[in-house]
Design a protein around this motif. Structure first.
Motif, mmCIF file in Angstrom:
data_model
loop_
_atom_site.group_PDB
_atom_site.id
_atom_site.type_symbol
_atom_site.label_atom_id
_atom_site.label_comp_id
_atom_site.label_asym_id
_atom_site.label_seq_id
_atom_site.Cartn_x
_atom_site.Cartn_y
_atom_site.Cartn_z
ATOM 1 N N LYS A 241 1.154 6.327 9.522
ATOM 2 C CA LYS A 241 2.340 6.599 10.347
ATOM 3 C C LYS A 241 3.560 5.847 9.833
ATOM 4 O O LYS A 241 4.320 5.243 10.580
ATOM 5 C CB LYS A 241 2.066 6.249 11.809
ATOM 6 C CG LYS A 241 0.990 7.141 12.426
ATOM 7 C CD LYS A 241 0.782 6.832 13.890
ATOM 8 C CE LYS A 241 -0.294 7.765 14.450
ATOM 9 N NZ LYS A 241 -0.721 7.376 15.804
ATOM 10 N N GLY A 242 3.675 5.858 8.499
ATOM 11 C CA GLY A 242 4.870 5.264 7.905
ATOM 12 C C GLY A 242 4.864 3.749 7.833
ATOM 13 O O GLY A 242 5.824 3.136 7.359
ATOM 14 N N LYS A 243 3.791 3.134 8.300
ATOM 15 C CA LYS A 243 3.761 1.673 8.263
ATOM 16 C C LYS A 243 2.665 1.182 7.323
ATOM 17 O O LYS A 243 1.603 1.788 7.241
ATOM 18 C CB LYS A 243 3.534 1.110 9.665
ATOM 19 C CG LYS A 243 4.709 1.357 10.577
ATOM 20 C CD LYS A 243 4.470 0.790 11.963
ATOM 21 C CE LYS A 243 5.708 1.066 12.818
ATOM 22 N NZ LYS A 243 5.417 0.946 14.248
ATOM 23 N N GLY A 244 2.945 0.076 6.678
ATOM 24 C CA GLY A 244 1.977 -0.474 5.719
ATOM 25 C C GLY A 244 2.009 0.312 4.426
ATOM 26 O O GLY A 244 3.027 0.918 4.054
ATOM 27 N N GLY A 245 0.927 0.296 3.696
ATOM 28 C CA GLY A 245 0.860 1.033 2.435
ATOM 29 C C GLY A 245 1.233 0.170 1.242
ATOM 30 O O GLY A 245 1.601 -0.997 1.372
ATOM 31 N N MET A 246 1.095 0.783 0.077
ATOM 32 C CA MET A 246 1.373 0.081 -1.162
ATOM 33 C C MET A 246 2.887 -0.011 -1.391
ATOM 34 O O MET A 246 3.638 0.812 -0.878
ATOM 35 C CB MET A 246 0.747 0.848 -2.339
ATOM 36 C CG MET A 246 -0.767 0.695 -2.439
ATOM 37 S SD MET A 246 -1.218 -0.972 -2.917
ATOM 38 C CE MET A 246 -2.991 -0.759 -3.078
ATOM 39 N N PRO A 247 3.331 -0.974 -2.180
ATOM 40 C CA PRO A 247 4.748 -1.033 -2.545
ATOM 41 C C PRO A 247 5.180 0.276 -3.205
ATOM 42 O O PRO A 247 4.348 0.973 -3.796
ATOM 43 C CB PRO A 247 4.833 -2.183 -3.542
ATOM 44 C CG PRO A 247 3.591 -2.987 -3.333
ATOM 45 C CD PRO A 247 2.558 -2.035 -2.817
ATOM 46 N N VAL A 248 6.459 0.598 -3.141
ATOM 47 C CA VAL A 248 6.937 1.873 -3.684
ATOM 48 C C VAL A 248 6.705 1.972 -5.195
ATOM 49 O O VAL A 248 6.546 3.054 -5.743
ATOM 50 C CB VAL A 248 8.444 2.105 -3.390
ATOM 51 C CG1 VAL A 248 8.611 2.498 -1.946
ATOM 52 C CG2 VAL A 248 9.262 0.883 -3.770
ATOM 53 N N ASP A 249 6.701 0.833 -5.861
ATOM 54 C CA ASP A 249 6.542 0.897 -7.327
ATOM 55 C C ASP A 249 5.061 0.909 -7.751
ATOM 56 O O ASP A 249 4.742 0.818 -8.924
ATOM 57 C CB ASP A 249 7.283 -0.257 -8.001
ATOM 58 C CG ASP A 249 6.716 -1.615 -7.602
ATOM 59 O OD1 ASP A 249 5.879 -1.679 -6.653
ATOM 60 O OD2 ASP A 249 7.102 -2.628 -8.227
ATOM 61 N N PHE A 250 4.158 1.026 -6.773
ATOM 62 C CA PHE A 250 2.739 1.076 -7.138
ATOM 63 C C PHE A 250 2.468 2.329 -7.961
ATOM 64 O O PHE A 250 2.876 3.436 -7.596
ATOM 65 C CB PHE A 250 1.859 1.084 -5.876
ATOM 66 C CG PHE A 250 0.388 1.219 -6.177
ATOM 67 C CD1 PHE A 250 -0.333 0.133 -6.644
ATOM 68 C CD2 PHE A 250 -0.263 2.440 -6.015
ATOM 69 C CE1 PHE A 250 -1.690 0.267 -6.932
ATOM 70 C CE2 PHE A 250 -1.609 2.579 -6.317
ATOM 71 C CZ PHE A 250 -2.336 1.486 -6.780
ATOM 72 N N ASP A 251 1.775 2.153 -9.091
ATOM 73 C CA ASP A 251 1.561 3.264 -10.030
ATOM 74 C C ASP A 251 0.068 3.352 -10.354
ATOM 75 O O ASP A 251 -0.484 2.446 -10.981
ATOM 76 C CB ASP A 251 2.372 2.983 -11.309
ATOM 77 C CG ASP A 251 2.208 4.090 -12.346
ATOM 78 O OD1 ASP A 251 1.454 5.055 -12.086
ATOM 79 O OD2 ASP A 251 2.830 3.967 -13.411
ATOM 80 N N THR A 252 -0.570 4.439 -9.910
ATOM 81 C CA THR A 252 -2.013 4.558 -10.182
ATOM 82 C C THR A 252 -2.273 4.564 -11.690
ATOM 83 O O THR A 252 -3.333 4.158 -12.149
ATOM 84 C CB THR A 252 -2.595 5.860 -9.588
ATOM 85 O OG1 THR A 252 -1.834 6.960 -10.065
ATOM 86 C CG2 THR A 252 -2.608 5.840 -8.068
ATOM 87 N N GLY A 253 -1.297 5.027 -12.453
ATOM 88 C CA GLY A 253 -1.472 5.097 -13.910
ATOM 89 C C GLY A 253 -1.638 3.736 -14.554
ATOM 90 O O GLY A 253 -2.040 3.627 -15.717
ATOM 91 N N LYS A 254 -1.315 2.695 -13.809
ATOM 92 C CA LYS A 254 -1.419 1.350 -14.389
ATOM 93 C C LYS A 254 -2.731 0.650 -14.041
ATOM 94 O O LYS A 254 -2.908 -0.533 -14.333
ATOM 95 C CB LYS A 254 -0.241 0.496 -13.916
ATOM 96 C CG LYS A 254 1.081 0.927 -14.526
ATOM 97 C CD LYS A 254 2.195 -0.003 -14.094
ATOM 98 C CE LYS A 254 3.483 0.350 -14.852
ATOM 99 N NZ LYS A 254 4.656 -0.343 -14.261
ATOM 100 N N HIS A 255 -3.607 1.372 -13.379
ATOM 101 C CA HIS A 255 -4.878 0.748 -12.994
ATOM 102 C C HIS A 255 -6.047 1.617 -13.447
ATOM 103 O O HIS A 255 -6.010 2.837 -13.305
ATOM 104 C CB HIS A 255 -4.958 0.578 -11.464
ATOM 105 C CG HIS A 255 -3.870 -0.286 -10.916
ATOM 106 N ND1 HIS A 255 -4.023 -1.631 -10.723
ATOM 107 C CD2 HIS A 255 -2.583 0.010 -10.560
ATOM 108 C CE1 HIS A 255 -2.891 -2.138 -10.245
ATOM 109 N NE2 HIS A 255 -1.997 -1.169 -10.144
#
Lengths: 144, 421
Positions: B135-149
């Motif tokens: 519901k729009g709260k929490g979550g990963m930082p905006v710059d989180f990139d799955t391609g980097k993991h």
């Protein structure tokens, strides 16, 4: 017969063991994983009484291992079939006790038997020993 | 890649010096010292060697996966949608949980059960649960990139029906790693369409290197293993020899059964193994056929550090031994047949399965003998094993297997890789 088989093994009456089988009887120990995958090669496999006698002679004269004893515990068997050919399924547990007293559960699993009742003494036409674990601790020299 | 291996804490060389006599002496401390064990993990298992990961037939189809270990490190092997093999450390890039908890299976992706991080079969992170929060709260930082993991990748190569992995970029490809002297023989036995006949494992209560010695020890084979000798499957008076690889790390010991000339040494020395003289009541145990035209009926081939391929009569098996701590090892037996074997040939291989393995009529003693060394050397870390059978060098021995040359070859490789000068 199912009980007597275990008692003879526990008592190390090795030469009695082949006598529990018909002349062309088969004995195989294999892992549950291999049994379920229908793989043919067992950990111990005897095709006929001759190979069983060789096993027993090897155990008593050729093979070298640290002394230990086995003790079998059996569940009640489930019997099926009729006439002179019946089938049995029995769970078992075998403990192993080493000469220094260390004791553990060595193997547990099920016996899947085809039993011939046509002669005066019942004999195994086939005894498949399915062990739960794929791992054998140290070695397996005596039949289960 | 955000995941970086923290500059690995290479274990400092323990206070250790190899005896000045060289390869013919092996300090017992090597079998029980936890510091040395830790250094082996870094220098050998994460070093420039090929580790056995699984059989190719374990991951035959797209989506198949199989877990295992390289030394202490849990790994997983996959075959992707395009049929390509991959291997990675079985450790989620998030919190480090096992990504695969099943030993084997088939899947379109690998999902960590802890927080549902999902990876493709190539190990690349595809998605993260609640990435945008709830519901729009929490979550990963905006710059989180799955391609980097991703899951930590392991170099992988399939050869002769086996899948190998290495952490090191320096490891030459498998053929070069084994070398020209021994590679053709591996192909002879293994470069065929193989099928699995049976598997099991055996826990032996000794350091992994004692089994590495055991499979290279042609001196003991006919003395400890009494069944072998008596039934003339393999004796040192049979024509045979020892072949070391160019680097001496790997070896082949072979014999030709048809060439047996009874030698007096066996009866004169009262070798225990010669006392078991009865004929087999079930001689079909040793039924065999000539599968190759080189006359070699028995061989064992090792691949440093933890692989051996046996070919005993027609019994073909991969033995892979994996350390489970400094004084315990799990030994895996994988018995193989060839796709176009006739039913009779399969029966022969199945019967010969009795010869080796945890209940092997020939080899079961190996389950306890290394443990006896482990126990016997406890408290004697400053003493050495003495190995001068066949001299003090590690060289091939074309005419005799009454030698410890291939064991010295193992220690040659071990010293080199561990930096124990």
């Amino acid at each position: 017969m199912l009980l007597d088989y275990c008692h003879r093994l526990d008592d190390e009456d090795w030469d009695a063991w082949p006598g529990f089988f018909t002349e062309d009887g088969r004995y195989k120990i294999l892992t549950r994983e291999n049994f379920d995958a229908d793989l043919p090669l067992g950990i111990m496999y005897c095709d006929g009484v001759g190979m069983m006698k060789d096993r027993m002679l090897a155990l008593q004269t050729a093979n070298i291992f640290e002394p230990h004893t086995h003790c079998h515990l059996l569940s009640r068997p489930a019997l099926s079939g009729a006439g002179s050919q019946i089938e049995a399924r029995t769970n078992f547990m075998v403990t192993r006790t080493m000469q220094n007293g260390a004791m553990e559960i060595f193997a547990t699993g099920k016996y899947l038997d085809q039993i011939d009742l046509s002669s005066s003494t019942p004999k195994f036409r086939e005894r498949i020993v399915v062990i739960e674990s794929r791992r054998i601790d140290i070695l397996l020299v005596a039949p289960l | 890649m955000s995941e970086s291996r923290t500059s690995s804490p290479v274990n400092p060389a323990p206070d250790f010096a190899w005896p000045r006599e060289g390869l013919s002496r092996v300090p017992f401390r090597l079998f029980s010292d936890p510091e040395i064990y830790a250094r082996e993990q870094e220098k050998i298992f994460r070093g420039p060697v090929w580790n056995f990961l699984c059989l190719e037939l374990d991951v035959a189809n797209p989506g198949d996966f199989k877990t295992g270990n390289i030394g202490d490190t849990p790994i997983v092997v996959t075959r992707d949608e395009n049929g390509e093999l991959h291997a990675f450390v079985n450790r989620c890039a998030h919190k480090g949980a096992l990504v695969c908890m099943k030993e084997r299976g088939n899947a379109s992706a690998l999902t960590c059960i802890y927080h549902a991080w999902t990876y493709g079969l190539d190990g690349q992170l595809q998605s993260v649960a609640f990435r945008n929060g709830i519901k729009g709260k929490g979550g990963m930082p905006v710059d989180f990139d799955t391609g980097k993991h991703r899951l930590e990748a392991i170099r992988v190569e399939a050869c002769c029906g086996m899948v190998f992995g290495t952490f090191s970029e320096e490891t030459p490809d498998v053929e070069e790693f084994l070398g020209d002297a021994v590679m053709p023989f591996l192909k002879r036995n293994m470069n065929r369409p193989l099928k699995l006949l049976g598997t099991h494992s055996q826990v032996i209560h000794n350091n992994w290197k004692l089994y590495a010695e055991n499979v290279r020890d042609s001196y003991h084979a006919t003395l400890l293993h009494t069944f072998y000798t008596t039934f003339k499957i393999n004796r040192l008076d049979m024509d045979g020899g020892i072949l070391l690889s160019d680097k001496k790390w790997h070896h082949i010991s072979y014999a030709k059964r048809a060439t047996l000339n009874e030698s007096a040494e066996y009866s004169d020395a009262k070798v225990h193994s010669a006392q078991f003289g009865s004929d087999l009541e079930g001689p079909e145990l040793l039924d065999a056929w000539d599968e190759f035209d080189d006359g070699i009926t028995h061989s064992i081939q090792t691949m440093f550090p933890t692989i051996a391929i046996q070919y005993t009569l027609n019994s073909l098996a991969v033995r892979y031994f994996s350390p489970r701590g400094v004084n315990e090892t799990e030994l895996f037996w994988m018995y193989l047949g060839v796709e176009d074997d006739t039913p009779e040939q399969t029966d022969i291989r199945v019967r010969q399965g009795n010869l080796t393995g945890a209940a092997g009529l020939v080899s079961l003693e190996d389950g306890c003998i290394s443990e006896f060394v482990q126990r016997g050397t406890t408290g004697s870390g400053h003493h050495n094993a003495f190995m001068e059978m066949g001299g003090t060098e590690a060289a091939s021995s074309k005419n005799s297997r009454a030698t410890e040359a291939s064991i010295r070859g193992f220690w040659h490789g071990y010293r080199e890789i561990m930096g124990f000068d």
